[in-house]
Design a protein around this motif. Structure first.
Motif, mmCIF file in Angstrom:
data_model
loop_
_atom_site.group_PDB
_atom_site.id
_atom_site.type_symbol
_atom_site.label_atom_id
_atom_site.label_comp_id
_atom_site.label_asym_id
_atom_site.label_seq_id
_atom_site.Cartn_x
_atom_site.Cartn_y
_atom_site.Cartn_z
ATOM 1 N N ARG A 1 0.824 -1.203 0.000
ATOM 2 C CA ARG A 1 0.000 0.000 0.000
ATOM 3 C C ARG A 1 0.863 1.260 0.000
ATOM 4 O O ARG A 1 0.550 2.236 -0.674
ATOM 5 C CB ARG A 1 -0.932 0.005 1.225
ATOM 6 C CG ARG A 1 -1.929 1.157 1.210
ATOM 7 C CD ARG A 1 -2.810 1.123 2.451
ATOM 8 N NE ARG A 1 -3.711 -0.007 2.432
ATOM 9 C CZ ARG A 1 -4.893 -0.009 1.826
ATOM 10 N NH1 ARG A 1 -5.311 1.065 1.185
ATOM 11 N NH2 ARG A 1 -5.666 -1.068 1.857
ATOM 12 N N GLN A 2 1.969 1.250 0.755
ATOM 13 C CA GLN A 2 2.820 2.444 0.830
ATOM 14 C C GLN A 2 3.438 2.779 -0.523
ATOM 15 O O GLN A 2 3.626 3.952 -0.859
ATOM 16 C CB GLN A 2 3.935 2.246 1.879
ATOM 17 C CG GLN A 2 3.444 2.220 3.312
ATOM 18 C CD GLN A 2 2.959 0.845 3.741
ATOM 19 O OE1 GLN A 2 2.902 -0.080 2.923
ATOM 20 N NE2 GLN A 2 2.604 0.705 5.006
ATOM 21 N N GLY A 3 3.754 1.764 -1.303
ATOM 22 C CA GLY A 3 4.379 1.984 -2.610
ATOM 23 C C GLY A 3 3.404 1.920 -3.762
ATOM 24 O O GLY A 3 3.818 1.881 -4.918
ATOM 25 N N ALA B 1 3.790 -3.507 -10.224
ATOM 26 C CA ALA B 1 4.992 -4.339 -10.277
ATOM 27 C C ALA B 1 4.655 -5.807 -10.523
ATOM 28 O O ALA B 1 5.403 -6.513 -11.205
ATOM 29 C CB ALA B 1 5.782 -4.189 -8.972
ATOM 30 N N LEU B 2 3.529 -6.258 -9.994
ATOM 31 C CA LEU B 2 3.138 -7.652 -10.216
ATOM 32 C C LEU B 2 2.849 -7.890 -11.698
ATOM 33 O O LEU B 2 3.227 -8.918 -12.264
ATOM 34 C CB LEU B 2 1.920 -8.001 -9.360
ATOM 35 C CG LEU B 2 1.355 -9.414 -9.523
ATOM 36 C CD1 LEU B 2 2.428 -10.465 -9.286
ATOM 37 C CD2 LEU B 2 0.182 -9.631 -8.574
ATOM 38 N N TYR B 3 2.204 -6.950 -12.337
ATOM 39 C CA TYR B 3 1.925 -7.031 -13.782
ATOM 40 C C TYR B 3 3.248 -7.081 -14.564
ATOM 41 O O TYR B 3 3.430 -7.932 -15.443
ATOM 42 C CB TYR B 3 1.098 -5.823 -14.194
ATOM 43 C CG TYR B 3 0.614 -5.806 -15.630
ATOM 44 C CD1 TYR B 3 -0.658 -6.265 -15.960
ATOM 45 C CD2 TYR B 3 1.397 -5.287 -16.657
ATOM 46 C CE1 TYR B 3 -1.128 -6.223 -17.265
ATOM 47 C CE2 TYR B 3 0.947 -5.235 -17.963
ATOM 48 C CZ TYR B 3 -0.317 -5.701 -18.272
ATOM 49 O OH TYR B 3 -0.775 -5.649 -19.572
ATOM 50 N N ASN B 4 4.159 -6.161 -14.229
ATOM 51 C CA ASN B 4 5.448 -6.122 -14.931
ATOM 52 C C ASN B 4 6.250 -7.399 -14.707
ATOM 53 O O ASN B 4 6.861 -7.938 -15.641
ATOM 54 C CB ASN B 4 6.264 -4.905 -14.476
ATOM 55 C CG ASN B 4 5.628 -3.594 -14.904
ATOM 56 O OD1 ASN B 4 4.901 -3.535 -15.888
ATOM 57 N ND2 ASN B 4 5.899 -2.537 -14.158
ATOM 58 N N ASP B 5 6.267 -7.890 -13.459
ATOM 59 C CA ASP B 5 7.007 -9.119 -13.147
ATOM 60 C C ASP B 5 6.410 -10.309 -13.894
ATOM 61 O O ASP B 5 7.145 -11.180 -14.374
ATOM 62 C CB ASP B 5 6.993 -9.386 -11.643
ATOM 63 C CG ASP B 5 7.828 -8.373 -10.862
ATOM 64 O OD1 ASP B 5 8.580 -7.605 -11.494
ATOM 65 O OD2 ASP B 5 7.721 -8.354 -9.620
#
Length: 242
Positions: free
Chosen positions: A66-68, A111-115
């Protein structure tokens, strides 16, 4: 092409995006599940908008960041990532059932999408998580130079893919998006509209190196962050409906 947009990303008194204004102009809503943005009240209100405008509902899960805002990669085991995905998908699925509407697909966030697009191991974990969820759901991923490979991998897991393209992002030759930290990674309005027209007419984009890359996209990702972006979505919709 259908238009999809990330929604439900407000939290408490903090407001993100113009969900009420963008909803009438899109076809698919990627709704935050609470791990990068959103909360139960925001989720309920967003689902009401989805139902009232008869928009196709998708879950938009992320790493627990959540923070990022879900934009930082995290090293999770396959089991941990699966549990995080099921937790978030189930939250939207259950809240949607309360409002007598249905969840249709999953689009990982940030980031999950990119990873997922860079790592076959992460992609496989996401596919496994969706395949074993007790409801038939589709997975939205980036249309790239590896579309055929991703299609075969998804078929092995019995998962149907939805391929998306981005209106406002500069592509690399491999079909991945140029990182936002690099110059010209995000298109201005003229370049954005030119890319939409190229996608619509020729099913291709011009990459950072000037190469024409064929992309078979089912949907186009747009953003509704401000009044100018709402007007731009209307212009895009008019263009692709011609």
């Amino acid at each position: 092409m259908l238009l999809n947009c990330d929604l439900g990303e407000s939290f408490g008194a903090w407001k993100m995006g113009l969900d009420e204004q963008v909803m009438p102009h899109i076809d698919m809503a990627n709704v935050a599940c609470g791990f990068h943005a959103g909360d139960p009240d925001v989720l309920a209100k967003t689902l009401t908008l989805v139902k009232n405008h008869q928009v196709i509902l998708g879950a938009h899960p992320s790493y627990p960041d959540r923070q990022g805002f879900g934009r930082r990669s995290m090293s999770l085991s396959a089991q941990e990532l699966t549990h995080h995905l099921h937790y978030q998908i189930a939250a939207i699925d259950g809240m949607a059932q309360v409002q007598h509407t249905s969840l249709h697909y999953v689009k990982p966030h940030g980031a999950l999408y990119n990873d997922m697009m860079k790592s076959e191991a992460v992609m496989t974990t996401v596919l496994n998580a969706i395949a074993c969820y007790p409801k038939k759901l589709k997975l939205m991923i980036l249309a790239s130079a590896k579309q055929d490979i991703h299609q075969k991998l998804a078929e092995q897991h019995g998962v149907t893919l939805i391929f998306e393209a981005f209106a406002d992002r500069l592509y690399r030759d491999d079909g991945l998006l140029t990182p936002r930290s690099e110059p010209l990674a995000v298109h201005d309005k003229a370049a954005l509209l030119a890319q939409v027209e190229q996608l619509h007419k020729y099913s291709s984009v011009t990459t950072a190196s000037g190469k024409s890359l064929t992309l078979r996209a089912d949907t186009l990702c747009v953003h509704g962050d401000n009044t100018a972006s709402i007007a731009l979505i209307q212009e895009i919709k008019s263009m692709i409906n011609q």
